[in-house]
Design a protein around this motif. Structure first.
Motif, PDB file in Angstrom:
ATOM      1  N   ARG A 206     -27.258  91.206 -12.605  1.00 42.74           N
ATOM      2  CA  ARG A 206     -26.734  90.658 -11.350  1.00 42.74           C
ATOM      3  C   ARG A 206     -26.195  89.244 -11.572  1.00 42.74           C
ATOM      4  N   TYR A 207     -26.925  88.444 -12.335  1.00 45.65           N
ATOM      5  CA  TYR A 207     -26.471  87.070 -12.614  1.00 45.65           C
ATOM      6  C   TYR A 207     -25.160  87.089 -13.396  1.00 45.65           C
ATOM      7  N   ALA A 208     -25.107  87.956 -14.414  1.00 47.06           N
ATOM      8  CA  ALA A 208     -23.914  87.998 -15.268  1.00 47.06           C
ATOM      9  C   ALA A 208     -22.681  88.467 -14.509  1.00 47.06           C
ATOM     10  N   LEU A 209     -22.887  89.358 -13.508  1.00 44.04           N
ATOM     11  CA  LEU A 209     -21.740  89.932 -12.812  1.00 44.04           C
ATOM     12  C   LEU A 209     -21.322  89.169 -11.570  1.00 44.04           C
ATOM     13  N   HIS A 210     -22.280  88.522 -10.906  1.00 45.94           N
ATOM     14  CA  HIS A 210     -21.981  87.983  -9.588  1.00 45.94           C
ATOM     15  C   HIS A 210     -22.056  86.474  -9.473  1.00 45.94           C
ATOM     16  N   GLU A 211     -22.832  85.815 -10.295  1.00 46.82           N
ATOM     17  CA  GLU A 211     -23.045  84.386 -10.068  1.00 46.82           C
ATOM     18  C   GLU A 211     -21.809  83.597 -10.472  1.00 46.82           C
ATOM     19  N   GLY A 212     -21.581  82.487  -9.782  1.00 49.19           N
ATOM     20  CA  GLY A 212     -20.441  81.622 -10.075  1.00 49.19           C
ATOM     21  C   GLY A 212     -19.805  81.158  -8.793  1.00 49.19           C
ATOM     22  N   SER A 213     -19.633  79.862  -8.659  1.00 49.28           N
ATOM     23  CA  SER A 213     -19.010  79.321  -7.462  1.00 49.28           C
ATOM     24  C   SER A 213     -17.506  79.413  -7.572  1.00 49.28           C
ATOM     25  N   GLU A 214     -16.824  78.975  -6.538  1.00 53.54           N
ATOM     26  CA  GLU A 214     -15.360  78.990  -6.555  1.00 53.54           C
ATOM     27  C   GLU A 214     -14.793  78.040  -7.597  1.00 53.54           C
ATOM     28  N   HIS A 215     -15.607  77.091  -8.040  1.00 55.56           N
ATOM     29  CA  HIS A 215     -15.154  76.154  -9.069  1.00 55.56           C
ATOM     30  C   HIS A 215     -15.558  76.625 -10.463  1.00 55.56           C
ATOM     31  N   GLY A 216     -16.152  77.844 -10.574  1.00 52.29           N
ATOM     32  CA  GLY A 216     -16.520  78.362 -11.877  1.00 52.29           C
ATOM     33  C   GLY A 216     -17.824  77.820 -12.412  1.00 52.29           C
ATOM     34  N   LYS A 217     -18.659  77.217 -11.577  1.00 50.02           N
ATOM     35  CA  LYS A 217     -19.939  76.674 -12.023  1.00 50.02           C
ATOM     36  C   LYS A 217     -21.055  77.224 -11.149  1.00 50.02           C
ATOM     37  N   VAL A 218     -22.278  77.171 -11.690  1.00 42.59           N
ATOM     38  CA  VAL A 218     -23.461  77.631 -10.971  1.00 42.59           C
ATOM     39  C   VAL A 218     -24.515  76.549 -11.026  1.00 42.59           C
ATOM     40  N   ALA A 219     -25.537  76.702 -10.201  1.00 43.09           N
ATOM     41  CA  ALA A 219     -26.665  75.775 -10.248  1.00 43.09           C
ATOM     42  C   ALA A 219     -27.359  75.903 -11.590  1.00 43.09           C
ATOM     43  N   LEU A 220     -27.681  74.770 -12.187  1.00 44.98           N
ATOM     44  CA  LEU A 220     -28.349  74.781 -13.488  1.00 44.98           C
ATOM     45  C   LEU A 220     -29.700  75.484 -13.398  1.00 44.98           C
ATOM     46  N   ASP A 221     -30.372  75.406 -12.239  1.00 46.56           N
ATOM     47  CA  ASP A 221     -31.637  76.127 -12.045  1.00 46.56           C
ATOM     48  C   ASP A 221     -31.463  77.618 -12.337  1.00 46.56           C
ATOM     49  N   LYS A 222     -30.370  78.192 -11.834  1.00 49.50           N
ATOM     50  CA  LYS A 222     -30.135  79.623 -12.024  1.00 49.50           C
ATOM     51  C   LYS A 222     -29.827  79.953 -13.484  1.00 49.50           C
ATOM     52  N   GLU A 223     -29.101  79.068 -14.141  1.00 53.50           N
ATOM     53  CA  GLU A 223     -28.791  79.302 -15.561  1.00 53.50           C
ATOM     54  C   GLU A 223     -30.061  79.286 -16.395  1.00 53.50           C
ATOM     55  N   VAL A 224     -30.961  78.345 -16.106  1.00 53.99           N
ATOM     56  CA  VAL A 224     -32.232  78.266 -16.839  1.00 53.99           C
ATOM     57  C   VAL A 224     -33.096  79.488 -16.524  1.00 53.99           C
ATOM     58  N   SER A 251     -35.276  67.122 -14.892  1.00 53.38           N
ATOM     59  CA  SER A 251     -35.070  67.942 -13.702  1.00 53.38           C
ATOM     60  C   SER A 251     -33.703  68.612 -13.743  1.00 53.38           C
ATOM     61  N   THR A 252     -33.687  69.895 -13.394  1.00 56.66           N
ATOM     62  CA  THR A 252     -32.428  70.647 -13.339  1.00 56.66           C
ATOM     63  C   THR A 252     -31.882  70.754 -11.926  1.00 56.66           C
ATOM     64  N   ARG A 253     -32.535  70.140 -10.982  1.00 59.70           N
ATOM     65  CA  ARG A 253     -32.123  70.262  -9.578  1.00 59.70           C
ATOM     66  C   ARG A 253     -30.815  69.514  -9.306  1.00 59.70           C
ATOM     67  N   PHE A 254     -30.021  70.088  -8.410  1.00 59.66           N
ATOM     68  CA  PHE A 254     -28.781  69.476  -7.916  1.00 59.66           C
ATOM     69  C   PHE A 254     -27.713  69.302  -9.009  1.00 59.66           C
ATOM     70  N   LEU A 255     -27.814  70.069 -10.085  1.00 53.46           N
ATOM     71  CA  LEU A 255     -26.823  69.998 -11.159  1.00 53.46           C
ATOM     72  C   LEU A 255     -26.106  71.338 -11.286  1.00 53.46           C
ATOM     73  N   LEU A 256     -24.824  71.277 -11.624  1.00 55.95           N
ATOM     74  CA  LEU A 256     -24.015  72.478 -11.824  1.00 55.95           C
ATOM     75  C   LEU A 256     -23.602  72.585 -13.286  1.00 55.95           C
ATOM     76  N   VAL A 257     -23.448  73.813 -13.752  1.00 57.89           N
ATOM     77  CA  VAL A 257     -23.069  74.035 -15.150  1.00 57.89           C
ATOM     78  C   VAL A 257     -22.196  75.277 -15.228  1.00 57.89           C
ATOM     79  N   LEU A 258     -21.428  75.371 -16.281  1.00 58.27           N
ATOM     80  CA  LEU A 258     -20.629  76.570 -16.542  1.00 58.27           C
ATOM     81  C   LEU A 258     -21.574  77.745 -16.802  1.00 58.27           C
ATOM     82  N   PRO A 259     -21.433  78.857 -16.073  1.00 60.07           N
ATOM     83  CA  PRO A 259     -22.390  79.955 -16.237  1.00 60.07           C
ATOM     84  C   PRO A 259     -22.253  80.665 -17.571  1.00 60.07           C
TER      85      PRO A 259
END
Length: 348
Positions: A206-224, A251-259
């Motif tokens: 589900r993460y690999a297929l669906h996650e990603g914001s309109e800017h192409g980044k996700v919350a770092l919490d989700k990536e970890v 802390s990984t909170r409030f950070l975005l990263v390339l999924p």
């Protein structure tokens, strides 16, 4: 048709430069206690100087010199200088008196000194013209290069997004997740660990297929969490034999990263690394300091037959990082005879 704003701005800048240079020369004449030409005389004289500058910068320079037609450029320059001298002579000895404009003594010497002074001034303005032409050409070239780089990055990003979209289109997500949910419900009464494996696999897909914001980044919490799910599924697969140490700091909170950028390095460890040596476990370390991310992996190389590596995964990771974090990341790969390490430093 009104002129574009950029063209108007250019005209105003040039007019200000000519006015500044004229003011400088007037101040110099005043300081030297020389007579200052009348406004009408100055306007005609400086118009002729401007004609010399722009005829070379906008016509001769791009038409001949940039194309390395040196002989044609020399002949054209000679013709422009002769025309400049003839027009300046005719203006000061015939046009200005006929218009009733006062001809200052500075402009009414004998013929030979006047011509010498004319070509001396012409040479000075020709030098200004060449400086302006080369500077304008260089600035234009840099702008075109930057625009080409920008377009190339956009194309690379578009290709990357198309690749991802193509991969996602190969799987029907609804069918996949419905099937995994069905398997989970069927397996849970029989084997809780197996059911947990199905649930973890569902979360990973589900993460690999669906996650990603309109800017192409996700919350770092989700990536970890995606990394932790991958490790948990591997733990269920290999049991206590699996030797992996995953440490995080910061802390990984409030950070975005390339999924899906960190998982590539972890998958590489599992693909080629020794997973069952307690003395040399696979090391994974994630450090966060403000918006600075450091991800380190280290594994002993597996002895015996190993899978052939094409290096495509690492190259794709570099392409994605280049597209999203240009000049804001460092990726080092340390390939030793018995060990393999990767180091990624990223400004989020």
């Amino acid at each position: 048709m009104p002129l574009p704003l950029a063209r108007v701005k250019t005209v105003l800048i040039h007019a200000a430069a000519w006015l500044g240079y004229y003011t400088y020369e007037v101040c110099f004449l005043i300081m030297m206690k020389e007579s200052v030409p009348s406004p009408g005389t100055s306007l005609l004289t400086w118009s002729l100087n401007a004609a010399l500058v722009y005829s070379n910068a906008l016509w001769l320079f791009p038409r001949y010199l940039l194309k390395r037609r040196y002989a044609a450029y020399a002949l054209g320059l000679l013709g422009v200088m002769l025309t400049f001298g003839a027009m300046r002579y005719g203006m000061h000895f015939y046009l200005l008196p006929s218009l009733g404009l006062k001809v200052e003594p500075l402009y009414t010497p004998a013929f030979q000194p006047f011509i010498a002074g004319t070509y001396y001034r012409g040479t000075i303005f020709l030098g200004y013209s060449l400086l302006y032409a080369y500077a304008s050409h260089s600035i234009g070239l840099l702008r075109r290069l930057r625009e080409q780089e920008h377009q190339l990055r956009l194309q690379e990003r578009s290709l990357l997004e198309a690749d991802i979209a193509f991969l996602k289109s190969q799987i029907n997500p609804h069918f996949l997740f419905n099937a995994l949910n069905f398997l989970y419900a069927q397996v849970y009464p029989l084997s809780e660990p197996t059911a947990k494996s199905v649930l973890l696999l569902s979360d990973i897909m589900r993460y690999a297929l669906h996650e990603g914001s309109e800017h192409g980044k996700v919350a770092l919490d989700k990536e970890v969490q995606h990394l932790r799910n991958y490790l948990a599924l591997s733990k269920l697969r290999f049991g206590d034999q699996l030797q992996v140490q995953f440490d995080t700091e910061g802390s990984t909170r409030f950070l975005l990263v390339l999924p899906l950028v960190l998982i590539n390095f972890v998958e590489n460890c599992f693909k080629h690394g020794e997973l069952f040596d307690a003395a040399h476990p696979v090391l994974l370390r994630l450090d966060l300091h403000e918006n600075q991310l450091t991800f380190f992996t280290h594994n002993r190389k597996r002895t015996g037959p190993v899978e052939h590596s094409t290096g495509i995964g690492l190259e794709n990771t570099r392409r994605r990082l280049d597209a999203v974090y240009p000049g804001r990341y460092e990726l080092r790969v340390i390939d030793e005879p018995t060990a393999y390490s990767t180091y990624l430093h990223l400004t989020l």
